[in-house]
Design a protein around this motif. Structure first.
Motif, PDB file in Angstrom:
ATOM      1  N   PHE A  53      17.774  26.146 -50.472  1.00 58.23           N
ATOM      2  CA  PHE A  53      18.133  24.537 -50.945  1.00 58.23           C
ATOM      3  C   PHE A  53      18.451  23.189 -49.225  1.00 58.23           C
ATOM      4  O   PHE A  53      17.211  22.384 -50.137  1.00 58.23           O
ATOM      5  CB  PHE A  53      19.674  25.151 -50.649  1.00 58.23           C
ATOM      6  N   ASP A  54      18.699  23.748 -48.990  1.00 58.27           N
ATOM      7  CA  ASP A  54      18.737  23.192 -47.386  1.00 58.27           C
ATOM      8  C   ASP A  54      15.897  22.538 -46.923  1.00 58.27           C
ATOM      9  O   ASP A  54      16.390  21.281 -47.112  1.00 58.27           O
ATOM     10  CB  ASP A  54      18.748  23.101 -46.157  1.00 58.27           C
ATOM     11  N   LEU A  55      15.695  23.335 -47.142  1.00 58.47           N
ATOM     12  CA  LEU A  55      14.785  22.942 -46.704  1.00 58.47           C
ATOM     13  C   LEU A  55      13.944  22.304 -48.564  1.00 58.47           C
ATOM     14  O   LEU A  55      13.580  21.674 -47.543  1.00 58.47           O
ATOM     15  CB  LEU A  55      13.893  24.468 -46.565  1.00 58.47           C
ATOM     16  N   LEU A  56      14.811  22.930 -49.091  1.00 64.97           N
ATOM     17  CA  LEU A  56      13.884  22.413 -50.727  1.00 64.97           C
ATOM     18  C   LEU A  56      14.082  20.909 -50.621  1.00 64.97           C
ATOM     19  O   LEU A  56      13.066  19.614 -51.472  1.00 64.97           O
ATOM     20  CB  LEU A  56      13.444  22.645 -51.914  1.00 64.97           C
ATOM     21  N   GLU A  57      15.601  20.901 -50.014  1.00 60.98           N
ATOM     22  CA  GLU A  57      15.969  19.640 -50.623  1.00 60.98           C
ATOM     23  C   GLU A  57      15.152  18.052 -49.436  1.00 60.98           C
ATOM     24  O   GLU A  57      14.590  17.443 -50.116  1.00 60.98           O
ATOM     25  CB  GLU A  57      17.396  19.536 -50.114  1.00 60.98           C
ATOM     26  N   TYR A  58      14.931  18.587 -48.185  1.00 58.71           N
ATOM     27  CA  TYR A  58      14.607  18.186 -47.938  1.00 58.71           C
ATOM     28  C   TYR A  58      12.726  17.754 -47.785  1.00 58.71           C
ATOM     29  O   TYR A  58      12.740  16.469 -48.052  1.00 58.71           O
ATOM     30  CB  TYR A  58      14.165  18.703 -45.786  1.00 58.71           C
ATOM     31  N   LEU A  59      11.949  18.709 -48.277  1.00 50.95           N
ATOM     32  CA  LEU A  59      10.756  18.848 -48.864  1.00 50.95           C
ATOM     33  C   LEU A  59      10.453  17.548 -50.063  1.00 50.95           C
ATOM     34  O   LEU A  59      10.338  16.403 -50.483  1.00 50.95           O
ATOM     35  CB  LEU A  59      10.418  19.616 -49.012  1.00 50.95           C
ATOM     36  N   LEU A  60      11.993  17.482 -50.863  1.00 49.35           N
ATOM     37  CA  LEU A  60      11.776  16.995 -51.959  1.00 49.35           C
ATOM     38  C   LEU A  60      12.581  14.926 -51.726  1.00 49.35           C
ATOM     39  O   LEU A  60      12.433  14.565 -52.502  1.00 49.35           O
ATOM     40  CB  LEU A  60      13.407  17.448 -53.415  1.00 49.35           C
ATOM     41  N   SER A  61      12.830  15.320 -51.022  1.00 46.37           N
ATOM     42  CA  SER A  61      13.673  14.243 -50.672  1.00 46.37           C
ATOM     43  C   SER A  61      12.130  13.275 -50.494  1.00 46.37           C
ATOM     44  O   SER A  61      12.659  11.849 -51.346  1.00 46.37           O
ATOM     45  CB  SER A  61      14.378  13.696 -49.372  1.00 46.37           C
ATOM     46  N   HIS A  62      11.260  12.912 -49.926  1.00 45.51           N
ATOM     47  CA  HIS A  62      10.033  12.714 -50.462  1.00 45.51           C
ATOM     48  C   HIS A  62       8.561  13.462 -50.540  1.00 45.51           C
ATOM     49  O   HIS A  62       8.365  13.497 -49.772  1.00 45.51           O
ATOM     50  CB  HIS A  62       9.929  11.913 -48.763  1.00 45.51           C
ATOM     51  N   PRO A  63       8.920  13.244 -51.949  1.00 44.98           N
ATOM     52  CA  PRO A  63       7.564  14.081 -52.190  1.00 44.98           C
ATOM     53  C   PRO A  63       6.162  13.366 -51.898  1.00 44.98           C
ATOM     54  O   PRO A  63       6.248  11.815 -51.879  1.00 44.98           O
ATOM     55  CB  PRO A  63       7.540  13.957 -53.813  1.00 44.98           C
ATOM     56  N   ARG A  64       5.215  13.745 -51.649  1.00 39.93           N
ATOM     57  CA  ARG A  64       3.797  14.094 -50.965  1.00 39.93           C
ATOM     58  C   ARG A  64       4.092  13.569 -49.530  1.00 39.93           C
ATOM     59  O   ARG A  64       2.598  13.979 -48.820  1.00 39.93           O
ATOM     60  CB  ARG A  64       3.111  12.666 -51.665  1.00 39.93           C
ATOM     61  N   GLN A  65       5.354  13.103 -49.002  1.00 38.00           N
ATOM     62  CA  GLN A  65       5.265  12.898 -47.620  1.00 38.00           C
ATOM     63  C   GLN A  65       4.577  14.239 -46.767  1.00 38.00           C
ATOM     64  O   GLN A  65       5.768  15.471 -46.837  1.00 38.00           O
ATOM     65  CB  GLN A  65       6.765  12.470 -46.936  1.00 38.00           C
ATOM     66  N   VAL A  66       4.409  14.227 -46.037  1.00 33.03           N
ATOM     67  CA  VAL A  66       4.079  15.113 -45.178  1.00 33.03           C
ATOM     68  C   VAL A  66       4.768  15.477 -43.692  1.00 33.03           C
ATOM     69  O   VAL A  66       5.011  14.294 -42.924  1.00 33.03           O
ATOM     70  CB  VAL A  66       2.439  14.964 -44.584  1.00 33.03           C
ATOM     71  N   TYR A  67       5.309  16.411 -43.857  1.00 34.56           N
ATOM     72  CA  TYR A  67       6.766  16.752 -43.052  1.00 34.56           C
ATOM     73  C   TYR A  67       5.549  17.352 -41.577  1.00 34.56           C
ATOM     74  O   TYR A  67       5.254  18.749 -42.622  1.00 34.56           O
ATOM     75  CB  TYR A  67       7.983  17.445 -43.242  1.00 34.56           C
ATOM     76  N   THR A  68       6.579  17.266 -40.986  1.00 32.86           N
ATOM     77  CA  THR A  68       5.022  18.308 -39.797  1.00 32.86           C
ATOM     78  C   THR A  68       7.043  19.489 -39.385  1.00 32.86           C
ATOM     79  O   THR A  68       7.617  19.445 -39.806  1.00 32.86           O
ATOM     80  CB  THR A  68       5.674  17.431 -38.151  1.00 32.86           C
ATOM     81  N   ARG A  69       6.199  20.718 -39.080  1.00 40.86           N
ATOM     82  CA  ARG A  69       6.838  22.026 -38.562  1.00 40.86           C
ATOM     83  C   ARG A  69       8.151  21.250 -37.480  1.00 40.86           C
ATOM     84  O   ARG A  69       9.151  22.369 -37.996  1.00 40.86           O
ATOM     85  CB  ARG A  69       6.221  22.690 -38.049  1.00 40.86           C
ATOM     86  N   ASP A  70       7.696  20.597 -36.453  1.00 43.47           N
ATOM     87  CA  ASP A  70       8.671  19.803 -35.873  1.00 43.47           C
ATOM     88  C   ASP A  70      10.180  19.269 -36.729  1.00 43.47           C
ATOM     89  O   ASP A  70      10.812  19.005 -35.868  1.00 43.47           O
ATOM     90  CB  ASP A  70       8.624  19.062 -34.669  1.00 43.47           C
ATOM     91  N   GLN A  71       9.129  18.525 -37.240  1.00 39.61           N
ATOM     92  CA  GLN A  71      10.257  17.535 -38.107  1.00 39.61           C
ATOM     93  C   GLN A  71      11.542  18.495 -39.356  1.00 39.61           C
ATOM     94  O   GLN A  71      12.783  18.219 -39.369  1.00 39.61           O
ATOM     95  CB  GLN A  71      10.245  16.626 -39.077  1.00 39.61           C
TER      96      GLN A  71
END
Ligand code: CA
Length: 227
Positions: free
Chosen positions: A157-175
């Motif tokens: 849930f936390d991971l999906l919430e993070y990705l969904l907070s800014h669709p299309r933004q690329v998140y690095t593995r470190d972020q």
């Protein structure tokens, strides 16, 4: 309330065409033909949405976007790119752009993207994050793909919430690691791949299209299935 759109495009004919189309849709439009003029217009009237051509004299659309973000502006930014610039799109997303439209585009496509972004920023319910047919309620912790309810673990849930907070933004593995697992996480960083795989399995269980995309050598992003 009428949305006020900033358009920065150096092809004067194209700029004029887009301006007329947006005007006939009821938007207020301010036009600049180079990057610096666009930047000062943006600072002047604080637009509801910005359409920036990538290649501009003076200051590129990407650089303009970066400068807007540096001042804390959250204005939705749509970049117009030539086809041969598409491979650079990660650079644009890193600069804080929300979306891309590749030239030549149909005006209907541009209008649809504009409506989608304005709808999102005017969305009063911050508890619900949505992208495509995916929705996540932060308060009730319910997640839906279309009408299908998904059972996620706390970390999924936390991971999906993070990705969904800014669709299309690329998140690095470190972020992702820092935000979802915490800065002092000492475990194996392959945990991200493992959880992305779990999430994909659940999101695509009924054969749905992929929304979590791998950006090779960079990280992950939530994107439209066809990108
Ligand atoms: Ca141009």
């Amino acid at each position: 309330m009428t949305a006020h759109i900033l358009l920065v495009e150096d092809e004067v004919k194209l700029a004029r065409f887009i301006e007329l189309e947006l005007g006939s849709e009821g938007y207020r439009v301010s036009v600049a033909h180079d990057g610096m003029a666009g930047l000062s217009l943006a600072r002047e009237f604080n637009p509801d949405l910005a359409i920036l051509d990538w290649m501009l004299p003076g200051l590129t659309g990407v650089e303009l976007c970066r400068r807007l973000r540096a001042t804390g502006s959250k204005v939705p930014v749509i970049l117009l790119t030539a086809r041969d610039e598409v491979s650079d799109r990660v650079a644009g997303l890193d600069a804080g752009a929300d979306d891309y439209v590749v030239k030549p585009f149909s005006i209907e496509e541009l209008l649809a993207r504009i409506r989608a972004h304005l709808r999102r920023t005017q969305e009063p319910d911050e508890d619900v994050l949505q992208f495509e047919d995916l929705s996540l309620n932060r308060r009730t912790r319910q997640v839906y793909r279309g009408k299908r309810s998904l059972e996620l673990t706390a970390k999924e849930f936390d991971l999906l919430e993070y990705l969904l907070s800014h669709p299309r933004q690329v998140y690095t593995r470190d972020q992702i690691l820092e935000t979802v697992w915490g800065y002092d996480f000492m475990g194996d960083s392959n945990i991200i791949e493992v959880y992305i795989r779990y999430l994909r399995l659940k999101l695509e269980e009924q054969g749905e299209k992929r929304l979590i995309h791998t950006v090779r050598g960079v990280g992950y992003a939530l994107r439209e299935p066809n990108l």
